[in-house]
Design a protein around this motif. Structure first.
Motif, PDB file in Angstrom:
ATOM      1  N   ASP A  42       0.749  -1.302   0.133  1.00 36.05           N
ATOM      2  CA  ASP A  42       0.143   0.077  -0.001  1.00 36.05           C
ATOM      3  C   ASP A  42       0.895   1.237  -0.048  1.00 36.05           C
ATOM      4  N   GLY A  93      -4.198   0.546  -2.275  1.00 33.01           N
ATOM      5  CA  GLY A  93      -4.568   0.396  -0.785  1.00 33.01           C
ATOM      6  C   GLY A  93      -6.025   0.681  -0.742  1.00 33.01           C
ATOM      7  N   SER A  94      -6.613   0.750   0.613  1.00 30.62           N
ATOM      8  CA  SER A  94      -8.063   0.791   0.969  1.00 30.62           C
ATOM      9  C   SER A  94      -8.389   2.400   0.988  1.00 30.62           C
ATOM     10  N   SER A 123     -12.622  -0.608  -0.144  1.00 28.45           N
ATOM     11  CA  SER A 123     -11.759  -1.917  -0.461  1.00 28.45           C
ATOM     12  C   SER A 123     -10.444  -1.621  -0.956  1.00 28.45           C
ATOM     13  N   ARG A 124      -9.490  -2.472  -0.980  1.00 27.22           N
ATOM     14  CA  ARG A 124      -8.050  -2.386  -1.642  1.00 27.22           C
ATOM     15  C   ARG A 124      -8.068  -2.319  -2.900  1.00 27.22           C
TER      16      ARG A 124
END
Length: 313
Positions: free
Chosen positions: A221, A243-244, A252-253
């Motif tokens: 991330d 990443g999220s 969500s990622r």
């Protein structure tokens, strides 16, 4: 470059050939050295330069619960192989039945009877046949029996041996510099651009979101400087978020790329939705951080874009 997806697709009179085998995941610099040796041997002998690879990766058949992520998809791997000057690639469908062949059965049926190998190029740690019971000495012995030479590529002289494992380790840390050094090029992902939550557009940074089934390992991330190449071959500088996005709840990622200094008009000419794009990771700018709100995030995004632009300029 010819591509055969089974032994039956190879012409019956094919050969002579110089052959190597491997998974070639990532097609890193070690793989490139082997394939360069195949090309050189083939030119010397007036033979075809051929690589044998497997789909799916054998680990997905033998130990699917612990199989490593694939650095690149099959289509991307074949395209990279073509750039290295091979004449053909045989993609063997990997099954438990195929894996049950003894080393001699495998070499005889694939290298000799199918590809007409006059030379086999391998690394010192080559393993093949049922239970990986065949090794370099086995290959040399079979070459003497079946009429082909064996050329061993020496990969000594490096502080660490080039490997797909090394690339995966680096990407898990977000160390795309090391990954690039081992690969001999920047790490990429490829996939379709899909609609997201449009949060980037609301913040003034519309992004191209890669689909969840995109090919290639997702690095750690963070935010990266890189490039986005669209279906038409246009290559755009980009700030890439992985990443999220912890500033917002319930995201969500995902991998999304903001094209820097994108053309403003006509807008229709820059619609990436539905296109199959390649995202290239050049340098990591920072890790993923939760900000106090949209204003602080927007300020940081401007800094990210400026830094990415400077790196890519």
């Amino acid at each position: 470059m010819q591509i055969w997806n089974s032994l039956a697709e190879v012409p019956r009179d094919f050969g002579p050939s110089v052959v190597t085998l491997g998974n070639f995941d990532g097609l890193h610099r070690g793989h490139q050295e082997v394939l360069a040796q195949v090309r050189a041997e083939a030119d010397t002998r007036g033979a075809a330069a051929v690589a044998l690879t497997f789909d799916p990766h054998p680990a997905l058949i033998h130990r699917p619960e612990s199989a490593p992520g694939q650095i690149m998809g099959l289509a991307d791997k074949l395209a990279a192989m073509a750039e290295l000057g091979l004449d053909g690639v045989l993609v063997v469908p990997y099954t438990l039945e195929f894996a049950a062949q003894t080393p001699e059965e495998f070499v005889r049926s694939v290298f000799v009877e199918t590809l007409g190998a006059c030379t086999v190029v391998v690394g010192q740690d080559v393993r093949f046949g049922k239970g990986n019971s065949g090794d370099l000495s086995t290959m040399v012995e079979l070459g003497g029996e079946l009429g082909f030479d064996v050329v061993v590529v020496n990969d000594e002289g490096h502080d660490r041996r080039w490997s797909s494992t090394w690339v995966r380790e680096a990407l898990r840390k977000g160390d795309v510099d090391t990954a690039s050094a081992v690969l001999g090029r920047h790490h990429t992902m490829s996939g379709e651009v899909v609609h997201g939550a449009a949060r980037g557009r609301e913040l003034g940074f519309p992004t191209a979101n890669l689909s969840g089934d995109a090919c290639g390992i997702i690095p750690a991330d963070g935010v990266y400087a890189g490039w986005l190449t669209d279906t038409h071959g246009h290559r755009w500088p980009a700030a890439i978020s992985v990443g999220s996005n912890p500033t917002f709840v319930g995201v969500s990622r995902q991998v999304e790329a903001y094209v820097i200094d994108r053309p403003e008009e006509p807008v229709e000419a820059f619609n990436l939705y539905g296109q199959h794009v390649v995202v290239e990771f050049v340098q990591r700018l920072r890790g993923m951080v939760a900000y106090t709100g949209p204003e602080a995030l927007i300020e940081q995004m401007h800094l990210d874009v400026d830094q990415a632009r400077a790196i890519l300029d």
